[in-house]
Scaffold this motif. Structure first.
Motif, short mmCIF file in Angstrom:
data_model
loop_
_atom_site.label_atom_id
_atom_site.label_comp_id
_atom_site.label_asym_id
_atom_site.label_seq_id
_atom_site.Cartn_x
_atom_site.Cartn_y
_atom_site.Cartn_z
N TYR A 194 0.82 -1.20 0.00
CA TYR A 194 0.00 0.00 0.00
C TYR A 194 0.86 1.26 0.00
N ASP A 195 0.52 2.16 -0.89
CA ASP A 195 1.19 3.45 -1.01
C ASP A 195 0.24 4.52 -0.46
N HIS A 199 -2.75 6.13 -2.49
CA HIS A 199 -3.92 5.42 -1.99
C HIS A 199 -4.21 4.18 -2.85
N ASP A 200 -3.18 3.40 -3.06
CA ASP A 200 -3.29 2.24 -3.93
C ASP A 200 -2.27 1.20 -3.52
N PHE A 201 -2.52 -0.05 -3.90
CA PHE A 201 -1.55 -1.11 -3.70
C PHE A 201 -0.70 -1.22 -4.96
N ARG A 233 -5.11 1.07 -10.12
CA ARG A 233 -6.26 1.91 -9.82
C ARG A 233 -5.87 3.38 -10.01
N GLN A 234 -6.77 4.14 -10.58
CA GLN A 234 -6.56 5.58 -10.66
C GLN A 234 -6.97 6.18 -9.34
N SER A 235 -6.07 6.85 -8.67
CA SER A 235 -6.30 7.26 -7.30
C SER A 235 -6.36 8.77 -7.15
N SER A 236 -7.12 9.18 -6.18
CA SER A 236 -7.15 10.58 -5.75
C SER A 236 -7.41 10.59 -4.28
#
Length: 271
Positions: A194-195, A199-201, A233-236
């Motif tokens: 997890y980053d 906000h994604d693995f 995943r596209q994260s925000s």
């Protein structure tokens, strides 16, 4: 059983005989630097997937890699965490979930377990924060997609639970301890970490160590759930709802206000 007994003989004659110096050192004490928390699932071997030697990992295993929040239970998990951090001085804690997790499948239909497996039913009560989060924020998902999200969200919930332990809170404050959230994919052998920024693995990078900061443990999903592919995943960064201590969930009073905010506000920014 015959295979296991044969394995004992092979271990003694092969591996042990070529690592006698290591075992002599270990006989005087252990100095692991990593606490590895994972599921009891037989398909996961922490030492195998990390290529770690004997004595390098202090391991806690149970159904669903669950660590109850401090004060919520008097089981062995809390004691093992406290011992690893305080007595052994581990510097890193990894919570590792995995694909196709039976415990998470059970959590998604927990009420059906009460008669057939009452002990499992009671144990999964400690993952109620994960279940409620899924119910309130991911009702639009189902099947394997929902299970994948359940595995990911549960790992992040356990990271949050760990911070409720005084000994961990103190070490984090002094930057003496680092928390990591992993997911192991059985079918590919891939491990994602997890980053907290994205906000994604994502695929771990040994040159850029990632940490899972509890207050930032949120998981972003694409608008199109068909695009839900691990590591892509596209994260925000979603906004989180502030919840006063007086507004803590009466059913789960041991949860911090931040955890309650995450459950009711949604970890992906949508209700």
């Amino acid at each position: 059983m015959k295979k296991l007994l044969k394995g004992l003989r092979q271990f003694k004659s092969n591996y042990f005989s070529t690592h006698q110096e290591l075992f002599e050192q270990l006989s005087h004490g252990q100095k692991p630097r990593v606490l590895f928390i994972t599921c009891s699932d037989s398909r996961i071997d922490p030492n195998l997937i990390t290529n770690a030697e004997v004595g390098e990992l202090f391991v806690i295993r149970n159904a669903g890699n669950i660590i109850p929040p401090f004060g919520a239970a008097n089981g062995g998990e809390g004691a093992a965490v406290e011992y690893a951090v305080q007595a052994l001085g581990v510097e890193h804690i990894i919570v590792c979930g995995h694909s196709h997790c039976g415990a998470m499948k059970g959590l998604l239909k927990r009420s059906s377990l009460e008669d057939e497996m009452p002990l499992v039913y009671e144990w999964l009560r400690h993952a109620e924060a994960t279940r409620q989060l899924l119910k309130e924020n991911y009702s639009h998902l189902e099947g394997e997609t929902l299970l994948e999200v359940a595995v990911a969200e549960n790992v992040l919930t356990q990271i949050e639970n760990l911070r409720t332990y005084p000994v961990i809170h103190s070490k984090l404050y002094r930057n003496k301890l680092h928390l990591h959230a992993w997911i192991y994919h059985i079918e590919t052998g891939e491990v994602l970490e997890y980053d907290s920024i994205r906000h994604d693995f994502v695929t771990p990078d040994e040159n850029a160590m990632l940490e899972a900061y509890p207050v930032q443990c949120v998981l972003s999903l694409p608008e199109d759930v068909e695009e839900l592919v691990p590591g892509h995943r596209q994260s925000s960064a979603p906004a989180q709802t502030e919840v006063a201590a007086a507004d803590r969930d009466a059913k789960m009073p041991w949860l911090s206000s931040e955890q309650v905010a995450r459950i009711h506000g949604g970890s992906n920014g949508r209700r």
